[in-house]
Design a protein around this motif. Structure first.
Motif, PDB file in Angstrom:
ATOM      1  N   LEU A  74      -2.262  -0.840  -0.124  1.00  0.00           N
ATOM      2  CA  LEU A  74      -1.273  -1.861   0.187  1.00  0.00           C
ATOM      3  C   LEU A  74      -0.970  -2.623  -1.089  1.00  0.00           C
ATOM      4  O   LEU A  74      -1.863  -3.229  -1.692  1.00  0.00           O
ATOM      5  CB  LEU A  74      -1.794  -2.814   1.263  1.00  0.00           C
ATOM      6  CG  LEU A  74      -0.838  -3.943   1.666  1.00  0.00           C
ATOM      7  CD1 LEU A  74       0.378  -3.384   2.419  1.00  0.00           C
ATOM      8  CD2 LEU A  74      -1.561  -4.984   2.522  1.00  0.00           C
ATOM      9  N   LEU A  75       0.290  -2.583  -1.515  1.00  0.00           N
ATOM     10  CA  LEU A  75       0.753  -3.289  -2.702  1.00  0.00           C
ATOM     11  C   LEU A  75       1.612  -4.459  -2.250  1.00  0.00           C
ATOM     12  O   LEU A  75       2.579  -4.271  -1.510  1.00  0.00           O
ATOM     13  CB  LEU A  75       1.579  -2.337  -3.580  1.00  0.00           C
ATOM     14  CG  LEU A  75       2.187  -2.915  -4.853  1.00  0.00           C
ATOM     15  CD1 LEU A  75       1.111  -3.279  -5.863  1.00  0.00           C
ATOM     16  CD2 LEU A  75       3.183  -1.932  -5.456  1.00  0.00           C
ATOM     17  N   GLU A  76       1.250  -5.651  -2.673  1.00  0.00           N
ATOM     18  CA  GLU A  76       2.045  -6.839  -2.381  1.00  0.00           C
ATOM     19  C   GLU A  76       2.782  -7.220  -3.660  1.00  0.00           C
ATOM     20  O   GLU A  76       2.171  -7.648  -4.642  1.00  0.00           O
ATOM     21  CB  GLU A  76       1.149  -7.958  -1.876  1.00  0.00           C
ATOM     22  CG  GLU A  76       0.462  -7.577  -0.564  1.00  0.00           C
ATOM     23  CD  GLU A  76      -0.512  -8.610  -0.070  1.00  0.00           C
ATOM     24  OE1 GLU A  76      -0.065  -9.685   0.378  1.00  0.00           O
ATOM     25  OE2 GLU A  76      -1.730  -8.341  -0.137  1.00  0.00           O
ATOM     26  N   LEU A  77       4.103  -7.052  -3.623  1.00  0.00           N
ATOM     27  CA  LEU A  77       4.931  -7.153  -4.821  1.00  0.00           C
ATOM     28  C   LEU A  77       6.256  -7.792  -4.462  1.00  0.00           C
ATOM     29  O   LEU A  77       6.957  -7.314  -3.560  1.00  0.00           O
ATOM     30  CB  LEU A  77       5.162  -5.744  -5.404  1.00  0.00           C
ATOM     31  CG  LEU A  77       6.122  -5.622  -6.582  1.00  0.00           C
ATOM     32  CD1 LEU A  77       5.496  -6.200  -7.851  1.00  0.00           C
ATOM     33  CD2 LEU A  77       6.508  -4.159  -6.805  1.00  0.00           C
ATOM     34  N   GLY A  78       6.623  -8.853  -5.158  1.00  0.00           N
ATOM     35  CA  GLY A  78       7.935  -9.460  -4.964  1.00  0.00           C
ATOM     36  C   GLY A  78       8.199  -9.910  -3.544  1.00  0.00           C
ATOM     37  O   GLY A  78       9.334  -9.861  -3.082  1.00  0.00           O
ATOM     38  N   GLY A  79       7.163 -10.329  -2.828  1.00  0.00           N
ATOM     39  CA  GLY A  79       7.322 -10.775  -1.453  1.00  0.00           C
ATOM     40  C   GLY A  79       7.294  -9.666  -0.433  1.00  0.00           C
ATOM     41  O   GLY A  79       7.373  -9.936   0.774  1.00  0.00           O
ATOM     42  N   LEU A  80       7.162  -8.405  -0.881  1.00  0.00           N
ATOM     43  CA  LEU A  80       7.097  -7.263   0.035  1.00  0.00           C
ATOM     44  C   LEU A  80       5.661  -6.776   0.172  1.00  0.00           C
ATOM     45  O   LEU A  80       4.869  -6.840  -0.780  1.00  0.00           O
ATOM     46  CB  LEU A  80       7.958  -6.105  -0.477  1.00  0.00           C
ATOM     47  CG  LEU A  80       9.464  -6.321  -0.559  1.00  0.00           C
ATOM     48  CD1 LEU A  80      10.124  -5.065  -1.112  1.00  0.00           C
ATOM     49  CD2 LEU A  80      10.047  -6.689   0.799  1.00  0.00           C
ATOM     50  N   THR A  94       1.407   2.789   0.590  1.00  0.00           N
ATOM     51  CA  THR A  94       1.538   4.163   0.097  1.00  0.00           C
ATOM     52  C   THR A  94       0.878   5.124   1.080  1.00  0.00           C
ATOM     53  O   THR A  94      -0.123   4.798   1.723  1.00  0.00           O
ATOM     54  CB  THR A  94       0.885   4.324  -1.288  1.00  0.00           C
ATOM     55  OG1 THR A  94      -0.529   4.071  -1.198  1.00  0.00           O
ATOM     56  CG2 THR A  94       1.513   3.361  -2.292  1.00  0.00           C
ATOM     57  N   ASP A  95       1.442   6.318   1.207  1.00  0.00           N
ATOM     58  CA  ASP A  95       0.939   7.448   1.994  1.00  0.00           C
ATOM     59  C   ASP A  95      -0.069   7.051   3.083  1.00  0.00           C
ATOM     60  O   ASP A  95      -1.282   7.106   2.866  1.00  0.00           O
ATOM     61  CB  ASP A  95       0.317   8.470   1.050  1.00  0.00           C
ATOM     62  CG  ASP A  95       1.364   9.248   0.261  1.00  0.00           C
ATOM     63  OD1 ASP A  95       2.552   8.891   0.308  1.00  0.00           O
ATOM     64  OD2 ASP A  95       0.984  10.226  -0.404  1.00  0.00           O
ATOM     65  N   VAL A 121       4.098   4.742  -8.891  1.00  0.00           N
ATOM     66  CA  VAL A 121       3.290   5.352  -7.838  1.00  0.00           C
ATOM     67  C   VAL A 121       3.476   6.859  -7.970  1.00  0.00           C
ATOM     68  O   VAL A 121       4.562   7.378  -7.696  1.00  0.00           O
ATOM     69  CB  VAL A 121       3.719   4.868  -6.437  1.00  0.00           C
ATOM     70  CG1 VAL A 121       2.835   5.489  -5.360  1.00  0.00           C
ATOM     71  CG2 VAL A 121       3.686   3.338  -6.355  1.00  0.00           C
ATOM     72  N   SER A 122       2.431   7.554  -8.381  1.00  0.00           N
ATOM     73  CA  SER A 122       2.622   8.956  -8.779  1.00  0.00           C
ATOM     74  C   SER A 122       2.842   9.889  -7.608  1.00  0.00           C
ATOM     75  O   SER A 122       3.484  10.923  -7.755  1.00  0.00           O
ATOM     76  CB  SER A 122       1.420   9.442  -9.586  1.00  0.00           C
ATOM     77  OG  SER A 122       0.296   9.679  -8.753  1.00  0.00           O
ATOM     78  N   GLY A 123       2.305   9.559  -6.407  1.00  0.00           N
ATOM     79  CA  GLY A 123       2.253  10.559  -5.363  1.00  0.00           C
ATOM     80  C   GLY A 123       1.395  11.733  -5.805  1.00  0.00           C
ATOM     81  O   GLY A 123       0.687  11.671  -6.824  1.00  0.00           O
ATOM     82  N   ASP A 124       1.442  12.819  -5.055  1.00  0.00           N
ATOM     83  CA  ASP A 124       0.609  13.986  -5.366  1.00  0.00           C
ATOM     84  C   ASP A 124       1.245  14.817  -6.479  1.00  0.00           C
ATOM     85  O   ASP A 124       1.657  15.966  -6.286  1.00  0.00           O
ATOM     86  CB  ASP A 124       0.404  14.844  -4.112  1.00  0.00           C
ATOM     87  CG  ASP A 124      -0.770  14.371  -3.283  1.00  0.00           C
ATOM     88  OD1 ASP A 124      -1.262  13.252  -3.526  1.00  0.00           O
ATOM     89  OD2 ASP A 124      -1.189  15.107  -2.380  1.00  0.00           O
ATOM     90  N   ASN A 125       1.281  14.245  -7.650  1.00  0.00           N
ATOM     91  CA  ASN A 125       1.871  14.916  -8.800  1.00  0.00           C
ATOM     92  C   ASN A 125       0.777  15.532  -9.665  1.00  0.00           C
ATOM     93  O   ASN A 125      -0.213  14.874  -9.979  1.00  0.00           O
ATOM     94  CB  ASN A 125       2.673  13.931  -9.645  1.00  0.00           C
ATOM     95  CG  ASN A 125       3.177  14.564 -10.930  1.00  0.00           C
ATOM     96  OD1 ASN A 125       3.833  15.602 -10.893  1.00  0.00           O
ATOM     97  ND2 ASN A 125       2.838  13.967 -12.064  1.00  0.00           N
ATOM     98  N   ALA A 126       0.976  16.791 -10.065  1.00  0.00           N
ATOM     99  CA  ALA A 126       0.027  17.468 -10.937  1.00  0.00           C
ATOM    100  C   ALA A 126       0.619  17.769 -12.315  1.00  0.00           C
ATOM    101  O   ALA A 126      -0.016  18.450 -13.119  1.00  0.00           O
ATOM    102  CB  ALA A 126      -0.430  18.780 -10.291  1.00  0.00           C
ATOM    103  N   SER A 127       1.803  17.257 -12.593  1.00  0.00           N
ATOM    104  CA  SER A 127       2.553  17.662 -13.780  1.00  0.00           C
ATOM    105  C   SER A 127       2.654  16.527 -14.803  1.00  0.00           C
ATOM    106  O   SER A 127       3.310  15.511 -14.556  1.00  0.00           O
ATOM    107  CB  SER A 127       3.968  18.109 -13.383  1.00  0.00           C
ATOM    108  OG  SER A 127       4.785  18.264 -14.519  1.00  0.00           O
ATOM    109  N   LEU A 128       2.051  16.730 -15.973  1.00  0.00           N
ATOM    110  CA  LEU A 128       2.227  15.757 -17.056  1.00  0.00           C
ATOM    111  C   LEU A 128       3.640  15.818 -17.628  1.00  0.00           C
ATOM    112  O   LEU A 128       4.130  14.831 -18.182  1.00  0.00           O
ATOM    113  CB  LEU A 128       1.196  16.005 -18.151  1.00  0.00           C
ATOM    114  CG  LEU A 128      -0.251  15.635 -17.779  1.00  0.00           C
ATOM    115  CD1 LEU A 128      -1.205  16.041 -18.896  1.00  0.00           C
ATOM    116  CD2 LEU A 128      -0.389  14.146 -17.484  1.00  0.00           C
TER     117      LEU A 128
END
Length: 254
Positions: free
Chosen positions: A14-20, A24-25, A147-154
């Protein structure tokens, strides 16, 4: 306004940012086996918080919907009650969420969400594993959050760094996940998380997707060791699951 992160387990935070209040997932099921096409993925630990514990959520950032370690049964139920979920076109076709293509943006209050490239395995893996997406969050007076998500690629990370040269907080999904269908890593390993941090010039890194599932081959301790060896352990923010951490107090300022 304080930016706060609460790690819940697996890829869920849970990210609390800018009042939101941004989730994630969503993964909230108890431990157990989860069918995933021809595979069965085994969840080894439950979430630190339940949906009821979390309360209001304004936005879900869903990297993809097709794997239960990123969206499970209780996560789907919670997501259905959230006003807005952003994800891939494939996820939108299956679930009715709002689709985004790479580099498209969607404004939510003070926060601009930009979808960014992600690849859930080696090049050419999409027909097997499906679409995934990452996100970058920006806004006037706010930290820039990846937020990367399920990324495996540099290579994807390098493209993102070219568009967003000042990333304050990187939520990096790691765990070096493996599955029999592809004999290569499906998410970043710890050394690649270090490389991604350097590419992004990130000021704070929150490791996610490094615990709670049997097909994750690396853990939080592997991440700590890699960052320590690289001399970057001061960048890591690894909160006790379920406990909110104000990121400014972790040393960041913007």
């Amino acid at each position: 306004m304080t930016t706060t992160i609460t790690v819940i387990g697996g890829p869920t935070a849970l990210l609390e940012l800018g009042g939101l209040r941004i989730l994630t997932d969503p993964t909230f099921d108890p431990p157990g086996d989860h069918p995933a096409g021809p595979l069965t993925l085994t969840k080894t630990a439950g979430p630190a918080l339940s949906p009821a514990d979390i309360g209001r959520v304004d936005l879900v950032l869903l990297s993809h919907d097709q794997h239960p370690d990123n969206l499970d049964g209780l996560g789907r139920r919670m997501m259905s009650a959230v006003p807005l979920t952003l994800s891939t076109p494939e996820a939108a076709a299956r679930t009715g969420v709002t689709p985004m293509l790479p580099w498209q943006h969607h404004d939510v209050g003070r926060v601009r969400v930009t979808a960014v490239p992600a690849l859930h395995g080696p090049p050419g893996c999409e027909p097997v594993v499906g679409q995934v997406t990452g996100f970058v969050l920006t806004g006037h007076g706010l930290p820039t959050v990846y937020v990367s998500g399920d990324n495996a690629s540099l290579a994807c990370v390098e493209l993102i760094a070219g568009r967003f040269p000042a990333v304050d907080i990187a939520l990096l999904f790691g765990g070096a996940a493996r599955a029999p269908m592809i004999d290569e890593r499906l998410t970043l390993n710890a050394a690649e998380m270090v490389a991604a941090t350097r590419l992004l010039r990130a000021r704070r890194v929150v490791p996610l997707h490094v615990d709670g599932w049997a097909h994750f081959t690396e853990s939080q301790s592997d991440v700590r060791a890699a960052f320590s060896e690289a001399g970057l352990d001061h960048l890591l923010v690894a909160p006790v699951p379920g406990r909110p951490v104000p990121l400014e107090e972790a040393g960041a300022s913007w």
